[in-house]
Design a protein around this motif. Sequence first.
Motif, mmCIF file in Angstrom:
data_model
loop_
_atom_site.group_PDB
_atom_site.id
_atom_site.type_symbol
_atom_site.label_atom_id
_atom_site.label_comp_id
_atom_site.label_asym_id
_atom_site.label_seq_id
_atom_site.Cartn_x
_atom_site.Cartn_y
_atom_site.Cartn_z
ATOM 1 N N VAL A 178 -30.926 5.189 -38.941
ATOM 2 C CA VAL A 178 -31.550 4.650 -37.921
ATOM 3 C C VAL A 178 -30.762 4.411 -36.651
ATOM 4 C CG1 VAL A 178 -32.531 2.209 -37.175
ATOM 5 C CG2 VAL A 178 -32.843 3.070 -39.630
ATOM 6 N N SER A 179 -29.459 4.187 -36.844
ATOM 7 C CA SER A 179 -28.613 4.021 -35.771
ATOM 8 C C SER A 179 -28.521 5.305 -34.792
ATOM 9 C CB SER A 179 -27.236 3.569 -36.166
ATOM 10 O OG SER A 179 -27.302 2.562 -36.817
ATOM 11 N N PHE A 180 -28.924 6.632 -35.381
ATOM 12 C CA PHE A 180 -28.516 7.820 -34.714
ATOM 13 C C PHE A 180 -29.834 8.486 -34.416
ATOM 14 C CE2 PHE A 180 -24.274 8.424 -37.049
ATOM 15 C CZ PHE A 180 -23.389 7.608 -36.533
ATOM 16 N N ASP A 264 -24.713 4.898 -21.904
ATOM 17 C CA ASP A 264 -24.614 3.134 -21.916
ATOM 18 C C ASP A 264 -26.051 2.610 -22.469
ATOM 19 O OD1 ASP A 264 -22.112 3.062 -21.414
ATOM 20 O OD2 ASP A 264 -22.224 2.437 -19.339
ATOM 21 N N MET A 265 -27.264 3.265 -21.738
ATOM 22 C CA MET A 265 -28.576 3.014 -21.881
ATOM 23 C C MET A 265 -28.952 3.373 -23.173
ATOM 24 S SD MET A 265 -32.047 4.494 -20.203
ATOM 25 C CE MET A 265 -31.791 6.140 -21.157
ATOM 26 N N PHE A 266 -28.497 4.651 -23.977
ATOM 27 C CA PHE A 266 -28.834 4.734 -25.366
ATOM 28 C C PHE A 266 -28.252 4.063 -26.193
ATOM 29 C CE2 PHE A 266 -30.018 8.974 -23.433
ATOM 30 C CZ PHE A 266 -31.337 8.740 -23.618
ATOM 31 N N GLN A 267 -26.839 3.567 -25.895
ATOM 32 C CA GLN A 267 -26.206 2.410 -26.906
ATOM 33 C C GLN A 267 -26.999 1.501 -26.973
ATOM 34 O OE1 GLN A 267 -22.070 1.595 -25.761
ATOM 35 N NE2 GLN A 267 -22.628 -0.620 -26.091
ATOM 36 N N SER A 268 -27.534 0.687 -25.977
ATOM 37 C CA SER A 268 -28.313 -0.540 -26.046
ATOM 38 C C SER A 268 -29.612 -0.172 -26.845
ATOM 39 C CB SER A 268 -28.728 -1.144 -24.638
ATOM 40 O OG SER A 268 -27.436 -1.173 -23.785
ATOM 41 N N LEU A 269 -30.112 0.938 -26.636
ATOM 42 C CA LEU A 269 -31.285 1.164 -27.155
ATOM 43 C C LEU A 269 -31.148 1.447 -28.782
ATOM 44 C CD1 LEU A 269 -34.296 2.113 -27.160
ATOM 45 C CD2 LEU A 269 -33.526 4.604 -26.737
ATOM 46 N N ALA A 270 -30.018 2.087 -29.196
ATOM 47 C CA ALA A 270 -29.724 1.918 -30.519
ATOM 48 C C ALA A 270 -29.452 0.741 -31.268
ATOM 49 C CB ALA A 270 -28.480 3.114 -30.585
ATOM 50 N N ILE A 271 -28.865 -0.190 -30.459
ATOM 51 C CA ILE A 271 -28.701 -1.488 -31.207
ATOM 52 C C ILE A 271 -29.916 -2.186 -31.200
ATOM 53 C CG2 ILE A 271 -27.543 -3.772 -30.445
ATOM 54 C CD1 ILE A 271 -25.197 -2.251 -29.215
ATOM 55 N N ILE A 273 -32.768 -0.624 -31.750
ATOM 56 C CA ILE A 273 -33.721 -0.255 -32.524
ATOM 57 C C ILE A 273 -32.990 -0.858 -34.090
ATOM 58 C CG2 ILE A 273 -34.127 1.886 -33.858
ATOM 59 C CD1 ILE A 273 -34.291 3.172 -31.312
ATOM 60 N N LEU A 274 -31.836 -0.813 -34.173
ATOM 61 C CA LEU A 274 -31.166 -1.446 -35.398
ATOM 62 C C LEU A 274 -31.473 -2.846 -35.654
ATOM 63 C CD1 LEU A 274 -28.948 -0.757 -37.710
ATOM 64 C CD2 LEU A 274 -27.157 -1.574 -35.887
ATOM 65 N N VAL A 275 -31.508 -3.721 -34.542
ATOM 66 C CA VAL A 275 -31.690 -4.969 -34.875
ATOM 67 C C VAL A 275 -33.178 -5.195 -35.090
ATOM 68 C CG1 VAL A 275 -31.931 -7.257 -33.685
ATOM 69 C CG2 VAL A 275 -30.020 -5.869 -33.165
ATOM 70 N N TRP A 276 -34.093 -4.499 -34.625
ATOM 71 C CA TRP A 276 -35.377 -4.565 -34.847
ATOM 72 C C TRP A 276 -35.963 -4.052 -36.610
ATOM 73 C CZ3 TRP A 276 -38.551 -0.338 -36.233
ATOM 74 C CH2 TRP A 276 -40.078 -0.531 -36.429
ATOM 75 N N TYR A 277 -35.042 -3.031 -36.651
ATOM 76 C CA TYR A 277 -35.293 -2.499 -38.048
ATOM 77 C C TYR A 277 -34.628 -3.461 -39.105
ATOM 78 C CZ TYR A 277 -34.431 0.619 -41.923
ATOM 79 O OH TYR A 277 -34.593 1.026 -43.289
#
Length: 593
Positions: A178-180, A264-271, A273-277
């Motif tokens: 999910v993170s990647f 930086d934007m993709f880092q925030s997006l990955a986090i 998605i991770l929190v939502w999941y």
Amino acid sequence: MKTARQRSRKKPEAGAVKLLLRLSAPYTFQLILACLCVVIVNGALLIQPLLLQRVIDYFLIGGAVERGLNSIGGLALLYLLVSAASAIFSYLQALIVSKAGQSLTHELRVRVFSIIERLPLTYLDRTSSGRLITRATNDTSEISDLYTDVVISLVKDVLLLAGIVYAMLILSPGLTLVSFTVIPVIVFLVFFIKNKIKKNFFHMKHYIGQINGFIAESISGMRVIQIFRAEQEKEQQFLKLNREYFSTTLIQVRLNSILKPASDMFQSLAIAILVWYSVGRIAGGTLQIGVLYAFTTYIRQFFAPVSDLADKYTSIQSALVSTERIFELIREEERLEEPDAGLPMQRLDGRIEFRHVWFSYNGAGWVLKDVSFVIEKGQTAAFIGETGAGKTTIISLINGFYKVQKGEILIDGVNVNDIRLDDLRRNISVVLQDVFLFSGTIRDNITLGDDIDDDTVQDALRASCAEAFVQGAPEGIGEPVTERGSTLSAGQRQLISFARAIAHDPAIFVLDEATANIDTHTEKLIQQAIDNAASGRTTLIIAHRLSTITGADLIIAMKAGRIAESGHPRELLERGGYYAKLLQESRDHVYSS
């Protein structure tokens, strides 16, 4: 065609990487030591989230109470020790790499300058000084930055990324996937920008080389610029070059500005998605909060090196471009002059013979056409003729600066190409019309680093009629000389150049229009210096003032690359040919080669 272009780009880049590996070979131990430090630092970074995850899930949420090292206090102490180890080994790694990088750059700059010193004149004729200056300064500095700021950081980031992926997979393979989910987009973005960055770097290097050359040329010719009031024109030329360089750097800034904010934007997006999941799984009890915390920390740690790699990517590309440019210069080592190669001839007698010599600088037009003559040992021969007749070319060929296309040049019966170059040039001293003096002292400019004692220097000054003005200087032969001898008069510079030539005790003495730009009084001194220097030596004179060569043993009159006539001055005058015509029409006038 596209495939061919790609191959043409890959080959120099591969050569640049191989060159970097060869240059790095002497520092293998230091680099291995630095990599070990990196492993320790990365290990510390990977352990820290795991320690905090245990504190959250086992103690804060699980309510466990234990003593000793497995307690909250013990884990806090362990966290502190791990952080301290990370700081210490980061310092050691930076120190080791910086020292190795600076040592490598020092050796590389020396190597580049050594190559420049031995480049054949055919290469220097078609290469601007600005390009060579850029390779010896900017490009070597780029490689230094590569080692001190990029290489170990690159190793550190790659190993850290591998360690983070491994730790995340151990904690939860599902959360790792999910993170990647955003990684493919980042990879696509980097590869999309890659070629644009590299291509633009080549333009940047090209323009900085042009700027360096333009500034060096303008400083050297500043007297001419000011005399002819050309300041505005030169300023406009510089502004044009500077605008071109500014445009390429602006493109680089724009390209650089994309990578880091995107990371930086993709880092925030990955986090996100991770929190939502993870929210529903935490509520359902299938996921621990500490694991989610560890994952968010690992994602930040993961994108930190990704962002760093994006930031360093431009530095890597710049260094690779610089390495390729230096690699192009190093490949010229195969064509460098070899001073020690050839037949040893410690002392030449000075007999010079041209046999049906044809020569062209660029292969497109003959400068010399079937030139043949003999100058016996100890003779004084003068070359006369109009501009472009080939007089100065003959001098360059005798010195071995160029090789003839047809015919041969013999000195003492040996082909000039077979004589050891160091011996050849040791036996030939040249006094040029445009005297070049280096920063240093009068002594330095006479000896040029050779093992010549002060008594020999004084004898040379006396023979060149320069003793009077040198003795009048506050520090004598130790008097400072500025760049190009700008604080000395033209006559003084010329007398020093005569002293330089005499001090090296040549078998062949060459004067290339040495009396062209001096006053009558200095000309008399120089004429005396010529008589002193020519005694017992073969002397070649490119004549500017025909009145100064009436005492020559042989006159060779050149016209359009051929010998129009040759012989003793009296004989040629009686013959009434080309020499007599030039003397009649141009007596006491200026001729230049």
